[in-house]
Enzyme design. Structure first.
Site, PDB file in Angstrom:
ATOM      1  N   LYS A 166       0.869  -1.193   0.000  1.00 35.42           N
ATOM      2  CA  LYS A 166       0.000   0.000   0.000  1.00 35.42           C
ATOM      3  C   LYS A 166       0.899   1.235   0.000  1.00 35.42           C
ATOM      4  O   LYS A 166       1.620   1.454  -0.967  1.00 35.42           O
ATOM      5  CB  LYS A 166      -0.968  -0.077   1.175  1.00 35.42           C
ATOM      6  CG  LYS A 166      -1.892  -1.307   1.085  1.00 35.42           C
ATOM      7  CD  LYS A 166      -2.929  -1.330   2.182  1.00 35.42           C
ATOM      8  CE  LYS A 166      -3.923  -2.455   2.015  1.00 35.42           C
ATOM      9  NZ  LYS A 166      -3.557  -3.680   2.745  1.00 35.42           N
ATOM     10  N   ARG A 221       2.866  -7.261  -3.505  1.00 35.18           N
ATOM     11  CA  ARG A 221       1.781  -7.738  -2.647  1.00 35.18           C
ATOM     12  C   ARG A 221       2.320  -8.804  -1.715  1.00 35.18           C
ATOM     13  O   ARG A 221       2.636  -9.914  -2.134  1.00 35.18           O
ATOM     14  CB  ARG A 221       0.638  -8.292  -3.484  1.00 35.18           C
ATOM     15  CG  ARG A 221      -0.016  -7.251  -4.369  1.00 35.18           C
ATOM     16  CD  ARG A 221      -1.272  -7.777  -4.965  1.00 35.18           C
ATOM     17  NE  ARG A 221      -2.266  -7.887  -3.943  1.00 35.18           N
ATOM     18  CZ  ARG A 221      -3.164  -6.937  -3.667  1.00 35.18           C
ATOM     19  NH1 ARG A 221      -3.175  -5.821  -4.356  1.00 35.18           N
ATOM     20  NH2 ARG A 221      -4.044  -7.112  -2.715  1.00 35.18           N
TER      21      ARG A 221
HETATM   22  N1  DSN Z   1      -8.435  -4.753   0.858  1.00 34.95           N
HETATM   23  C1  DSN Z   1      -7.631  -3.832   1.640  1.00 34.95           C
HETATM   24  C2  DSN Z   1      -8.054  -2.423   1.460  1.00 34.95           C
HETATM   25  O1  DSN Z   1      -8.445  -2.079   0.356  1.00 34.95           O
HETATM   26  O2  DSN Z   1      -7.994  -1.641   2.381  1.00 34.95           O
HETATM   27  C3  DSN Z   1      -7.595  -4.222   3.057  1.00 34.95           C
HETATM   28  O3  DSN Z   1      -7.361  -5.572   3.168  1.00 34.95           O
END
Ligand code: DSN
Length: 422
Positions: free
Chosen positions: A231, A237
């Site tokens: 993120k 990932r």
């Molecule tokens: N799927 C993720 C998100 O979009 O925040 C969390 O697991």
């Protein structure tokens, strides 16, 4: 993706190659606002697609069940050392396949089925794996859930303490997937101490902000830090679990052999590269720019009459509450998608609607910041969102197509990391 960049893939499987090529175009041309997504660098992409893929290596560096680990051990040890250095922790396990398996490993390390566990309710901004009912963590364990205050949209730490002291959970999770505000790890630590609970900070969303100094670190406050790596951290990932030395054995045993088999070594390599990138001064600038962009975007959305959960943001994420707009989240999200702006529909706290057709839209700034957009562009982004939501209300497809053309134009001027196209 061009044939010259991936000649073997095009030659062997042109159908599949065409899907990847189309995705490259989509990611290049659209304004990606899903707060849990990002663009990895070309170096991370390369590291994630290597012959490390060919190796099995159950166990840990120096303690494997397969031979031929000379290089794999070095890759994993490097990733571990970099994680420890970046996050200031005693121990790091870089093998969890992703965030949900990482969190499951924490349950395995510290709890028994039927034990009480506590986390933020999914519709309030928590995560499925924090004890929510439809997840194994909420059916194999007894999940008790906290939320946010209806009047402020903020976590009510007194209510969290009351619940923790009443329930004495084995585990307390803090963190989530739709939390626009700073998490007070010290306050959670105090509560966990009083309740005799193991405290887990799930920082998947904000790991990159923590690494870049744009969000306080949980390292000195919690028992375990759980994070995905893809993120704000801008890696492949995957996931990591980090902890103090006293919990190292329990965490390692839970990940392997407790829950997983062989680690995905190609991902470990990508994680190592991402951690190296996140340790550079430029990543500090990136993390702060993500937050500055989110704040500017929130301010611009408020000016345009949007209602934001908690009134704004401290981090990378904004939760737009559309209950006052007569356009529910799903319809807005699909209209935005047609306008070239990629978001996800999301519940808002106390949502009167169902999770598959909720009242909110969740957006964030990690991806656009990776492309170099800055605070000066945020009024334009807010305009596009406002015009798209209006167009959704009126069913005006021409307006959405016009916005899409504007978006494509701007994105062409900001090439995405890792993509050959601009
Ligand atoms: N799927 C993720 C998100 O979009 O925040 C969390 O697991």
């Amino acid at each position: 993706m061009s044939a010259s960049r991936h000649p073997a893939l095009f030659a062997t499987d042109p159908e599949l190659a065409s899907f990847v090529a189309a995705e490259e175009v989509l990611q290049a041309q659209t304004l990606r606002l899903i707060p849990s997504e990002n663009y990895v660098s070309a170096a991370v992409l390369e590291a994630s697609g290597t012959v490390l893929q060919n190796k099995y290596s159950e166990g840990y560096p120096g303690r494997r069940y397969y031979e031929g680990q000379q290089n794999i051990d070095r890759v994993e040890a490097l990733a571990v050392e970099r994680a420890k250095g970046l996050f200031g922790v005693d121990h790091a396990n870089v093998q969890p396949y992703s965030g949900s398996p990482a969190n499951l490993a924490v349950y395995l390390a510290f709890a028994k089925p039927g034990d009480t566990v506590m986390g933020m309710a999914l519709p309030m901004g928590g995560h499925l794996t924090h004890g929510w009912g439809v997840s194994a963590t909420g059916s194999w364990f007894r999940g008790v859930q906290y939320g946010v205050r209806a009047d402020t949209g903020l976590i009510d730490y007194d209510a969290v303490r009351d619940l923790a002291l009443a329930e004495r959970p084995k585990l307390i999770f803090c963190g989530g997937t739709a939390l626009p505000r700073t998490i007070d790890f010290a306050a959670f630590a105090e509560i966990a101490r009083e309740a005799g609970s193991i405290l887990v900070a799930d920082v998947a969303h904000i790991a990159g902000l923590i690494a870049g100094g744009a969000h306080p670190s949980p390292a000195d406050h919690v028992d375990v830090v759980s994070t995905t790596t893809h993120k704000t951290l801008r890696g492949p990932r995957g996931a990591m679990l980090m902890c103090r030395e006293e919990h190292a054995k329990a965490i390692d045993k839970a990940v392997f052999p407790g829950l997983q088999g062989g680690p995905h070594n190609q991902t470990t390599a990508g994680i190592a590269v991402a951690l190296h990138e996140a340790a550079q001064p430029s990543f500090v600038s990136y993390a702060h720019a993500v937050v500055a962009n989110a704040r500017a975007l929130a301010a611009a959305l408020l000016q345009r009459g949007f209602d934001l959960v908690s009134g704004g943001t401290d981090n990378h994420l904004i939760l737009i509450d559309l209950t006052g707009k007569d356009v529910p989240g799903k319809i807005a999200a699909k209209a935005l998608d047609r306008a070239g702006i990629v978001v996800n529909y999301n519940t808002v706290p106390f949502d009167p609607r169902k999770p598959f057709d909720p009242s909110g839209v969740r957006i964030g700034t990690p991806s656009l910041t990776s492309r170099g957009l800055s605070t000066e562009h945020m009024p334009l982004v807010a305009d596009w969102i406002a015009r798209s939501v209006d167009a959704a209300a009126k069913g005006d497809e021409q307006a959405l197509a016009a916005i899409r053309a504007e978006v494509t134009d701007l994105m062409a001027a900001f090439p995405a990391p890792g993509l050959p196209l601009s």
